[in-house]
Scaffold this motif. Structure first.
Motif, PDB file in Angstrom:
ATOM      1  N   GLY A   1       0.782  -1.230   0.000  1.00  0.00           N
ATOM      2  CA  GLY A   1       0.000   0.000   0.000  1.00  0.00           C
ATOM      3  C   GLY A   1       0.814   1.280   0.000  1.00  0.00           C
ATOM      4  O   GLY A   1       0.238   2.372  -0.097  1.00  0.00           O
ATOM      5  N   THR A   2       2.144   1.178   0.091  1.00  0.00           N
ATOM      6  CA  THR A   2       2.949   2.405   0.012  1.00  0.00           C
ATOM      7  C   THR A   2       2.793   3.011  -1.374  1.00  0.00           C
ATOM      8  O   THR A   2       2.854   2.323  -2.381  1.00  0.00           O
ATOM      9  CB  THR A   2       4.435   2.125   0.305  1.00  0.00           C
ATOM     10  OG1 THR A   2       4.907   1.065  -0.545  1.00  0.00           O
ATOM     11  CG2 THR A   2       4.642   1.724   1.756  1.00  0.00           C
ATOM     12  N   GLN A   3       2.608   4.316  -1.417  1.00  0.00           N
ATOM     13  CA  GLN A   3       2.246   4.983  -2.664  1.00  0.00           C
ATOM     14  C   GLN A   3       3.425   5.641  -3.376  1.00  0.00           C
ATOM     15  O   GLN A   3       3.263   6.187  -4.464  1.00  0.00           O
ATOM     16  CB  GLN A   3       1.177   6.035  -2.387  1.00  0.00           C
ATOM     17  CG  GLN A   3      -0.138   5.449  -1.889  1.00  0.00           C
ATOM     18  CD  GLN A   3      -0.785   4.531  -2.919  1.00  0.00           C
ATOM     19  OE1 GLN A   3      -1.043   4.934  -4.058  1.00  0.00           O
ATOM     20  NE2 GLN A   3      -1.015   3.284  -2.532  1.00  0.00           N
ATOM     21  N   SER A   4       4.609   5.602  -2.761  1.00  0.00           N
ATOM     22  CA  SER A   4       5.779   6.225  -3.383  1.00  0.00           C
ATOM     23  C   SER A   4       7.041   5.572  -2.863  1.00  0.00           C
ATOM     24  O   SER A   4       7.033   4.905  -1.811  1.00  0.00           O
ATOM     25  CB  SER A   4       5.825   7.727  -3.082  1.00  0.00           C
ATOM     26  OG  SER A   4       6.070   7.946  -1.697  1.00  0.00           O
ATOM     27  N   LEU A   5       8.122   5.769  -3.584  1.00  0.00           N
ATOM     28  CA  LEU A   5       9.421   5.284  -3.140  1.00  0.00           C
ATOM     29  C   LEU A   5       9.777   5.897  -1.795  1.00  0.00           C
ATOM     30  O   LEU A   5      10.241   5.199  -0.879  1.00  0.00           O
ATOM     31  CB  LEU A   5      10.481   5.621  -4.191  1.00  0.00           C
ATOM     32  CG  LEU A   5      11.942   5.329  -3.816  1.00  0.00           C
ATOM     33  CD1 LEU A   5      12.150   3.845  -3.550  1.00  0.00           C
ATOM     34  CD2 LEU A   5      12.875   5.803  -4.932  1.00  0.00           C
ATOM     35  N   ASP A   6       9.559   7.175  -1.634  1.00  0.00           N
ATOM     36  CA  ASP A   6       9.899   7.844  -0.371  1.00  0.00           C
ATOM     37  C   ASP A   6       9.102   7.278   0.796  1.00  0.00           C
ATOM     38  O   ASP A   6       9.640   7.099   1.899  1.00  0.00           O
ATOM     39  CB  ASP A   6       9.639   9.346  -0.491  1.00  0.00           C
ATOM     40  CG  ASP A   6      10.670  10.058  -1.359  1.00  0.00           C
ATOM     41  OD1 ASP A   6      11.744   9.468  -1.608  1.00  0.00           O
ATOM     42  OD2 ASP A   6      10.406  11.195  -1.792  1.00  0.00           O
ATOM     43  N   ALA A   7       7.827   6.973   0.566  1.00  0.00           N
ATOM     44  CA  ALA A   7       7.004   6.401   1.637  1.00  0.00           C
ATOM     45  C   ALA A   7       7.516   5.019   2.034  1.00  0.00           C
ATOM     46  O   ALA A   7       7.550   4.673   3.228  1.00  0.00           O
ATOM     47  CB  ALA A   7       5.546   6.322   1.191  1.00  0.00           C
ATOM     48  N   ALA A   8       7.925   4.235   1.048  1.00  0.00           N
ATOM     49  CA  ALA A   8       8.461   2.906   1.341  1.00  0.00           C
ATOM     50  C   ALA A   8       9.771   3.013   2.128  1.00  0.00           C
ATOM     51  O   ALA A   8       9.986   2.285   3.108  1.00  0.00           O
ATOM     52  CB  ALA A   8       8.680   2.133   0.047  1.00  0.00           C
ATOM     53  N   LEU A   9      10.644   3.913   1.717  1.00  0.00           N
ATOM     54  CA  LEU A   9      11.919   4.099   2.426  1.00  0.00           C
ATOM     55  C   LEU A   9      11.681   4.554   3.861  1.00  0.00           C
ATOM     56  O   LEU A   9      12.370   4.104   4.787  1.00  0.00           O
ATOM     57  CB  LEU A   9      12.781   5.110   1.678  1.00  0.00           C
ATOM     58  CG  LEU A   9      13.317   4.643   0.319  1.00  0.00           C
ATOM     59  CD1 LEU A   9      13.978   5.803  -0.428  1.00  0.00           C
ATOM     60  CD2 LEU A   9      14.304   3.489   0.480  1.00  0.00           C
ATOM     61  N   ALA A  10      10.710   5.411   4.062  1.00  0.00           N
ATOM     62  CA  ALA A  10      10.405   5.880   5.415  1.00  0.00           C
ATOM     63  C   ALA A  10       9.917   4.732   6.288  1.00  0.00           C
ATOM     64  O   ALA A  10      10.278   4.646   7.479  1.00  0.00           O
ATOM     65  CB  ALA A  10       9.359   6.992   5.353  1.00  0.00           C
ATOM     66  N   GLU A  11       9.101   3.827   5.717  1.00  0.00           N
ATOM     67  CA  GLU A  11       8.611   2.687   6.486  1.00  0.00           C
ATOM     68  C   GLU A  11       9.741   1.720   6.815  1.00  0.00           C
ATOM     69  O   GLU A  11       9.801   1.183   7.932  1.00  0.00           O
ATOM     70  CB  GLU A  11       7.506   1.964   5.710  1.00  0.00           C
ATOM     71  CG  GLU A  11       6.996   0.693   6.361  1.00  0.00           C
ATOM     72  CD  GLU A  11       6.479   0.885   7.781  1.00  0.00           C
ATOM     73  OE1 GLU A  11       6.506  -0.108   8.548  1.00  0.00           O
ATOM     74  OE2 GLU A  11       6.063   2.008   8.126  1.00  0.00           O
ATOM     75  N   VAL A  12      10.645   1.496   5.872  1.00  0.00           N
ATOM     76  CA  VAL A  12      11.798   0.617   6.145  1.00  0.00           C
ATOM     77  C   VAL A  12      12.654   1.213   7.262  1.00  0.00           C
ATOM     78  O   VAL A  12      13.090   0.504   8.184  1.00  0.00           O
ATOM     79  CB  VAL A  12      12.627   0.410   4.871  1.00  0.00           C
ATOM     80  CG1 VAL A  12      13.902  -0.370   5.193  1.00  0.00           C
ATOM     81  CG2 VAL A  12      11.816  -0.331   3.811  1.00  0.00           C
ATOM     82  N   LYS A  13      12.890   2.490   7.197  1.00  0.00           N
ATOM     83  CA  LYS A  13      13.692   3.153   8.229  1.00  0.00           C
ATOM     84  C   LYS A  13      13.010   3.059   9.590  1.00  0.00           C
ATOM     85  O   LYS A  13      13.655   2.749  10.608  1.00  0.00           O
ATOM     86  CB  LYS A  13      13.923   4.615   7.857  1.00  0.00           C
ATOM     87  CG  LYS A  13      14.818   5.366   8.847  1.00  0.00           C
ATOM     88  CD  LYS A  13      15.077   6.794   8.377  1.00  0.00           C
ATOM     89  CE  LYS A  13      16.003   7.509   9.363  1.00  0.00           C
ATOM     90  NZ  LYS A  13      16.281   8.906   8.927  1.00  0.00           N
TER      91      LYS A  13
END
Length: 564
Positions: free
Chosen positions: A105-117
């Motif tokens: 459900g992450t809508q952008s690369l930046d959102a995915a990176l933030a969740e991984v972090k």
């Protein structure tokens, strides 16, 4: 449903009114639906259960006459359905999601990176950061993400994140170095290492190449595996899944399932497919198929094989090149000769073949190999299955009848893939893609599932997608290629009776006919009466397996009487 039709169905359901029944449980005051063994929809008001199996269904008055001394569950007029059957899921993968970064459900690369972090910071003691669910198509990235980008979120330890379809994985630099992968590492058969302009690994590994990195991740401990199974069972019960076909197990998972069955801890019936024809198959199949173990909670009589990859990562094997990448034909995992030999080994030991095939080339290779294997080993009556059957040449679809195959398909794959599928295969090949009605109209059984955790395990999402061919925002108007949509009864059958048929289990589960296990659910709305666009919102209020309540969201008991 009209009053006349409802009355007619009740008359059918109580046609056994002159019979004598015993019962230890009466489920009363319900708006009940089931299919009969011929796939006809039946309606009833009450259900009798004895020793975990259905004794009868019918009117409240008729069932009460035969329920003397039985415990009573008051359904409060709620809708009762047979427990739903997911014909293709990954049980341990579902359970493991609680221990991984969830990028669904992450809508952008930046959102995915933030969740991984965020996940990495919340788990500072984890040697690896793992997760799954990213999708570069949803991100509108038009390329795969890179190791360098992932390093910006986590650089101090290895990271490996599975794509939404499970057929590609994204690694950071630490993971790539630990795996010893560099510009000199060759692509494995059936896999591809994405590379930069200089030939160095850029961060994404497709299909068989995933193992170059994933093999370095420490295996789960016994405690972690048990916790994962507990989590998966809780989730499935809460969603109304009383049976599931688990599409790939190994020896440790087989042993874990048996232990849970022995202790009475399985709350969803598992039809398990052995992963491949190697050592796991040799060990698990030593004594032949395991059928109905632990009061029908565990059956192992199928083998999961792979012919190709997935469409989203362009690993699905295509006869012609991808419409949006003409030089790329995807990845075949095996030669025709090797695949035929694997099929022969499986059929020769009286196991069912269940083979993943997504691209039209892979599906054709599977059909050709099965025809050859039948000629040598027989096994045509084993209800062999093509898992996904996602893009099939129109000329090959009739061969499913000739070869007596089940099409094991996942409705939510269509609604998830509609944002890119036609880009991948073009306007002509899409005619044989997600073509559920084409299969049904020729008499092929369609067994429906979700492929969880690739998609949500919620079967009402699948029923909704099958009937509407739309997402939850009702897009596109009228549905995506709506001529391939199923009627609600057809979809219901695919998630019950025909899913059971695909596992040789239609005499024990899939309906609420007399003699079947009393696996049923209560839900908060009548899916046969509402606007189909609302089906995905259905909420499970209670789940019973073999007449035992295994999940309750809203207790439907009659006051002062026990719940079984």
């Amino acid at each position: 449903m009209s009053v006349i039709l409802r009355f007619a169905l009740i008359l059918v359901a109580v046609s056994t009114a002159g019979s004598v029944f015993s019962a230890d449980l009466l489920v009363d005051n319900v708006n009940g639906y089931t299919l009969d063994s011929n796939g006809k929809l039946q309606h009833f008001e009450a259900l009798l259960v004895d020793k975990g199996k259905v004794t009868a269904t019918g009117s409240r008055a008729a069932m009460k006459e035969r329920a003397d001394g039985a415990s009573v569950v008051d359904g409060k007029g709620r809708t009762l359905l047979p427990g739903l059957y997911d014909a293709h899921g990954h049980v341990m993968g579902l359970g493991a999601m609680s221990m991984q970064a969830d990028l669904v459900g992450t809508q952008s690369l930046d959102a995915a990176l933030a969740e991984v972090k965020r996940f990495a910071e919340a788990h500072p003691d984890s040697a690896w950061v793992t997760g799954r669910g990213w999708n570069q198509v949803v991100w509108k990235l038009d390329r795969f993400p890179t190791a360098k980008e992932l390093d910006g979120a986590v650089a101090d330890r290895p990271v490996l994140l599975g794509r939404i379809d499970g057929h590609a994985a994204w690694a950071n630099t630490a993971a790539i170095k630990l795996a010893g992968v560099d510009k000199n590492t060759k692509d494995p058969t059936g896999g591809r290492i994405e590379r930069d302009a200089d030939g160095n690994p850029s961060g994404v590994f497709v299909d068989a190449a995933i193992g170059l990195v994933a093999s370095k991740i420490p295996p789960l401990t016994a405690a972690q595996r048990s916790a994962s199974l507990d989590s998966a069972l809780q989730q499935m019960a809460s969603l109304g899944l009383t049976s599931v076909a688990d599409a790939r197990i190994d020896v440790p998972t087989f042993e874990l399932y048996k232990r849970f069955a022995d202790k009475g801890k399985l709350t969803t019936r598992i039809y398990a497919m052995i992963g491949g024809t190697g050592e796991d198959f040799d060990v698990i199949s030593k004594d032949g198929p395991l059928i109905g173990y632990g009061k029908d909670f565990l059956t192992v009589r199928s083998v999961k094989l792979y012919a190709d990859g997935a469409l989203g990562s362009r690993g699905a094997a295509m006869i012609a090149g991808y419409s949006d990448d003409p030089k790329n034909h995807g990845l075949l995992f095996h030669s025709q000769q090797d695949l035929t030999a694997m099929f022969g080994k499986v059929l020769g030991k009286n196991y069912q073949v269940a083979v993943h095939a997504i691209g039209d080339k892979a599906n054709r290779e599977v059909l050709d190999s099965l025809a050859s294997a039948y000629a040598t080993h027989g096994g045509k009556a084993l209800r062999n299955r093509v898992e996904h059957a996602q893009v099939v040449s129109l000329e090959d679809i009739p061969r499913f009848v000739t070869l007596n195959l089940v099409a094991s398909m996942q409705p939510t794959h269509a609604t998830s893939d509609m944002n890119m599928a036609e880009d991948r295969v073009g306007a002509e090949r899409i005619k044989g893609a997600y073509a559920w009605q084409r299969f049904l109209e020729q008499g092929t059984r369609v067994a429906a599932g979700s492929d969880f955790p690739v998609e949500s395990a919620n079967p009402f999402f699948g029923l909704h997608a099958a009937v509407t061919r739309q997402d939850h925002e009702n897009r596109p108007d009228g549905g995506w290629y709506p001529e391939q949509a199923l009627s609600l009864t057809e979809a219901f059958r695919a998630f019950t009776l025909d899913a059971a048929y695909a596992g040789h289990q239609e005499k024990t589960v899939g309906t609420l006919e007399s003699g079947r296990w009393a696996d049923f659910i209560l839900v908060d709305q009548d899916i046969f009466a509402i606007d189909p666009k609302l089906i995905w919102k259905t909420r499970v209020l209670g789940t019973w397996v073999a007449g035992k309540n295994v999940f309750t969201n809203e207790l439907p008991n009659k006051p002062g009487q026990p719940q079984s």
